[in-house]
Write a protein that holds these residues in place. Sequence first.
Motif, short mmCIF file in Angstrom:
data_model
loop_
_atom_site.label_atom_id
_atom_site.label_comp_id
_atom_site.label_asym_id
_atom_site.label_seq_id
_atom_site.Cartn_x
_atom_site.Cartn_y
_atom_site.Cartn_z
N GLN A 1 2.50 -27.91 26.60
CA GLN A 1 3.74 -27.34 26.40
C GLN A 1 4.71 -28.31 25.74
O GLN A 1 5.35 -28.21 24.92
CB GLN A 1 4.54 -26.58 27.38
CG GLN A 1 5.82 -26.22 27.27
CD GLN A 1 5.92 -25.02 26.30
OE1 GLN A 1 5.07 -24.22 26.22
NE2 GLN A 1 6.97 -24.72 25.62
N THR A 2 4.56 -29.57 26.26
CA THR A 2 5.42 -30.74 25.99
C THR A 2 4.80 -30.83 24.52
O THR A 2 5.71 -31.40 23.61
CB THR A 2 5.17 -31.90 26.72
OG1 THR A 2 5.66 -31.64 28.00
CG2 THR A 2 5.78 -33.33 26.25
N THR B 1 8.56 -20.25 29.47
CA THR B 1 8.89 -21.50 30.37
C THR B 1 7.85 -21.82 31.38
O THR B 1 7.10 -20.80 31.69
CB THR B 1 10.11 -21.65 30.91
OG1 THR B 1 10.11 -20.38 31.91
CG2 THR B 1 11.41 -21.24 30.09
N PHE B 2 7.63 -23.01 31.66
CA PHE B 2 6.39 -23.58 32.37
C PHE B 2 7.01 -24.57 33.47
O PHE B 2 7.89 -25.49 32.98
CB PHE B 2 5.12 -23.81 31.82
CG PHE B 2 4.67 -22.82 30.84
CD1 PHE B 2 3.61 -21.98 31.20
CD2 PHE B 2 4.79 -22.77 29.35
CE1 PHE B 2 3.32 -21.14 30.66
CE2 PHE B 2 4.64 -22.06 28.55
CZ PHE B 2 3.51 -21.05 29.25
N VAL C 1 5.71 -19.88 36.03
CA VAL C 1 5.65 -19.50 34.53
C VAL C 1 7.11 -18.33 34.35
O VAL C 1 7.03 -17.59 35.04
CB VAL C 1 4.55 -18.78 33.99
CG1 VAL C 1 4.09 -17.37 34.62
CG2 VAL C 1 4.55 -18.38 32.45
N GLY C 2 7.85 -18.54 33.38
CA GLY C 2 9.02 -17.81 33.27
C GLY C 2 8.97 -17.35 31.70
O GLY C 2 8.55 -17.72 30.85
N TYR C 3 10.28 -16.52 31.53
CA TYR C 3 10.43 -15.93 30.27
C TYR C 3 11.94 -15.87 30.20
O TYR C 3 12.77 -15.25 31.13
CB TYR C 3 10.08 -14.41 30.26
CG TYR C 3 10.07 -13.89 28.84
CD1 TYR C 3 9.23 -14.13 27.87
CD2 TYR C 3 11.03 -13.18 28.60
CE1 TYR C 3 9.25 -13.83 26.31
CE2 TYR C 3 11.27 -12.73 27.11
CZ TYR C 3 10.40 -13.12 26.05
OH TYR C 3 10.49 -12.67 24.88
N VAL D 1 11.00 -27.94 34.76
CA VAL D 1 10.72 -26.70 33.85
C VAL D 1 10.73 -27.54 32.53
O VAL D 1 11.55 -28.20 31.95
CB VAL D 1 12.19 -26.08 34.06
CG1 VAL D 1 11.53 -24.75 33.21
CG2 VAL D 1 12.07 -25.54 35.52
N VAL D 2 9.70 -26.64 31.60
CA VAL D 2 9.70 -27.16 30.13
C VAL D 2 9.84 -25.95 29.40
O VAL D 2 9.30 -24.95 29.69
CB VAL D 2 8.16 -27.72 29.86
CG1 VAL D 2 7.97 -27.84 28.47
CG2 VAL D 2 7.95 -28.88 30.73
#
Length: 176
Positions: free
Chosen positions: A20-21, A34-35, A57-59, A173-174
Amino acid sequence: MMKKIILSAFIFSALVLNAQTENSSQDTMHSNWTFGGGIGASFGSNNYFNLSAAPRVGYRFTDNLEGGALGSISWQKSNYYRSTMFGLGPFLNYYFARSFFVSANYQHYFINYKDTFYDFKATKNEDALYLGGGYMQSIGNNSYLQLGLMYNVLWKENSSIFSSGLVPNIGFVVGL
């Protein structure tokens, strides 16, 4: 077996966060995913040791509202007991002023406990509904350090596996 599961969770989390980064400069602005999560270890008297991981894990539904799923795994041992705990559930975060957040998350825990002193074993399930909030600090590339305090509103002193309903938390969080 447990060490392999924990090691695999750490490696998976590191790979997801790294991927992700690396992609954040290219497409984070276009992605709503998001992670993140947290890891921890603690030591104490009587050879106490605790190792834990909590991936999430998010949205992002809007710039300020995020929902998703989080998990947790914790392994504890001492001279007197051993326990393993797995948790899973949804979360909802609302961000304001890009530095603060309020949060709600539900966790259903599966707990295995063995008291080595009294030769007692127990398997228990427990629910937790954490409400709270905290502060976020940008650490670059749409990544944030989150510091917060949560309270489990379902916690009951004499029937819970947890010693308190109050839980401090630190996580990353990323993708926000």
